[in-house]
Design an enzyme around this catalytic site. Sequence first.
Site, PDB file in Angstrom:
ATOM      1  N   ASN A 213       0.805  -1.229   0.000  1.00  0.00           N
ATOM      2  CA  ASN A 213       0.000   0.000   0.000  1.00  0.00           C
ATOM      3  C   ASN A 213       0.831   1.269   0.000  1.00  0.00           C
ATOM      4  OD1 ASN A 213      -2.058  -1.809   2.256  1.00  0.00           O
ATOM      5  ND2 ASN A 213      -2.481  -1.525   0.093  1.00  0.00           N
ATOM      6  N   GLY A 235       7.015  -0.597  -2.271  1.00  0.00           N
ATOM      7  CA  GLY A 235       6.674  -2.007  -2.194  1.00  0.00           C
ATOM      8  C   GLY A 235       5.343  -2.348  -2.816  1.00  0.00           C
ATOM      9  N   ASP A 236       4.746  -1.425  -3.559  1.00  0.00           N
ATOM     10  CA  ASP A 236       3.445  -1.679  -4.178  1.00  0.00           C
ATOM     11  C   ASP A 236       3.447  -1.072  -5.581  1.00  0.00           C
ATOM     12  OD1 ASP A 236       0.472  -2.006  -4.473  1.00  0.00           O
ATOM     13  OD2 ASP A 236       0.644  -2.531  -2.365  1.00  0.00           O
ATOM     14  N   ASP A 237       2.282  -0.643  -6.076  1.00  0.00           N
ATOM     15  CA  ASP A 237       2.219  -0.110  -7.440  1.00  0.00           C
ATOM     16  C   ASP A 237       3.122   1.117  -7.572  1.00  0.00           C
ATOM     17  OD1 ASP A 237       0.345  -2.043  -7.999  1.00  0.00           O
ATOM     18  OD2 ASP A 237      -1.364  -0.722  -7.644  1.00  0.00           O
TER      19      ASP A 237
END
Length: 809
Positions: A213, A235-237
């Site tokens: 997130n 760590g996400d998009d």
Amino acid sequence: MMLIKISLAFLALAFADATQKGNGNNGQTDKNRQWDSGSDGKTCIVKPSNSSLIDDAPAIVKAFDECGQNGKVIFLNTTYYVNTVMNTTGLKNCDVDLRGTLIWSTNTTYWLSASLDVGYQNQSSAWIFGGENINFQAHGYGTFNGNGQIWSTFASGVSNYPRRPHAITITNTKDSIFEGIIFYKSQMWTMTVIHSSNILLQDIIVNNVVTRNTDGANTIYSDHITFNRWSVTNGDDSIAIKANSTDISITNSVFTSGLGLAFGSIGQYKGAYETIENVVATNITCSKTLHAAYIKTWTGQQVGYPPNGGGGGLGLLKNVQLTNFTVSALRGFPFSITQCTTFSGVAGDCNTSLFQLSSISFENMIGSTVTAVSGVEAWAERPPDSRGVVSFKTRIHRAFHLLYRCRRSLYHPKMATVDPQCLDTRDDICFHHPGYRISNLLLTLPRVDSTVVADTTPAYGVHHRTALLACQIIAGNAFNNSRFAVDREGRQLVQVPLDGVLTDSQYYFIVDGSSKVFPSSLLTILAKSSAAAASSTTTCGITNTNYAIDGAYLVPQKERTWYEDNNMSRYGVGLPNIDNRVNILPLRKDIHYCFDNRWFVIIPKITKVETGSATPSIQYITYIISREAAEIWPIYHNALVKSLHNSSRAYLFARFAWAILFRVKSFIISGRPRHVIRIHKDEEGEIEYKAEHLTGIMLSSRYGGGGSQAATPKKRKFEPGSAANDEENPIESSSEDSDMEMDGLWDVIDWEGRRQRRQRRQDPSDETVPDDKVHLASDIEADLREALRKGMQQTGEDPQADDEVQYYH
């Protein structure tokens, strides 16, 4: 660097003094005011409190209230402490000059109760910002510090933790520029652009905690948004294009460690029609991301509510152009399409999604991945328009293929002659026992590997070495004297290389007394394979995800007795039992379920990897052996397995045998008499092999209980001289797959060389030396051959010459 900071601070203060001298107060400022305005009330300098205990948010909001219309707001080159939410919307013709650092407090209780609604997915934000004709300049060093490490620890892996705030939400904004901002450790999503148009977001750096997130940016209900020269580490998009985003441009950007460029998720609101159209991404560099780009839509079935639930939405994604991508060390497929998103991000019914995809192109990609098999994975409710769908001009150091998962069909735009069937509708390949004329189907395996036959026609089949190994285990570990043939007599031997693909509909497994055909056992293969990476307990060894992780046992926990009887602890590290870490592989819960239900196994397979040599090496990969795995086959077949311990080889072999022997149940309980080897154990634990001829009733009684799940009887002691009693007593069988024990179908697996073990027990002074060979003792083989000969004569089967007799368990 210190001199530069001092110089910039001096310039900022000098500018502040010059402004204040012309403000109508003769250069004097009210010491009680936390912001200063210019002579016409349109230039506001936010004065810092210089204390984390004093909230600077009110001064910031007041400055925008005063100077947000046809004015300018200046942040000095210092630290501002933001302890409460800010809403600065309705701005117009406003310049923002950020030269310092805004740092948000770590009072999670406050933020969870007070964060401001974004207006989508029940998300919330720490700062709502917006207006018209805004020029926001941060000069490459103005910084937002969200103290994100606190939120990462607080959320503890929970996705979209309710009311966890975004760093900034740009809403109802148009004709504006945001440039040179640094975002450091954002609380959750970094930047959300919603209900906005015609915005340039340029020279922006996102350096977040590498956890869930921490998206770099999201666009929602927005159009004509340009991302240029972004650098995102998270760590996400990296950047996510969500609902009703049109005319979006992402250029000249670098993405590191996250998931890559995302489209979605979308289709989350039941009955709502949403679109993503006209998106261009070019000159993108991806390093250690999961994908270069991927598309994710929700299933057609609503399960729960946003942010973590939903589904059933309608819509269309079309006209996406992805060009000039340079990638390195990708952790997954370079490009992925999934329409399986459902509650809490797990995979749902992929066939139900109503969201349509059209006109997607992906061209000019160069680089490498770290997965054993990579390419394009695509799931869709129906095939997208093949005219211009994912057009590839790439140089990726892995095999590239494109599969669209449809309603029980596969569509491959570049291989139109492929049989358009799903894995669960293709005919299995059959492997027969040549010693029986009827009821001789020994094993079936699904067609999971693709190949091209002699006439260049694409086809599916089974990896030769894996199928052979499975039959060798069934036949009492006949590794050195067995092979496949296409005829029952064994005259037409299979010519496909061991690492090739078997594509015929049926084969016969031939075992004889010769040891010339296959001189190496599985353990020999494993000994030559590349060393596995050190075990990780926080990341799934197959999906590379770090949430919902279980410790999957290679030798199942229910097989403790078998584990101890075979002294398997000698291969382990740490605990001297089945719980030692060498026997445990971290897997995501859904993958763990598939693993324990014998949908796939882990095998060594020759694979080209990204090394300094072009020589292929043996890697550990997943191999699907059940049609029940049809839904995961396009994604998780031939997937590289990480997080294996260096010493896991013996346990992997045991797991393979455990999964394969279960599939022999139908052969054993077919109602026909069989010649088998069974293990008997006396009260002192001594093991004896016996070649026996059992009737169909006997076999069904011992191995047919518990419906389709149970394949082996519950363990019981062997009493000398009580063979008849052993045959006739009812067998208590398990009705749960997880309760099954190895002591039945695993009778012929001889890990330590039980003859040597019996000798060692008789002579306690002998040193216990591991026996690396997997073999069937010669006296047992001789007894079995004789039993087979007599049995075949009694049942009318054709006895063969001594060197051609087939022996099986």
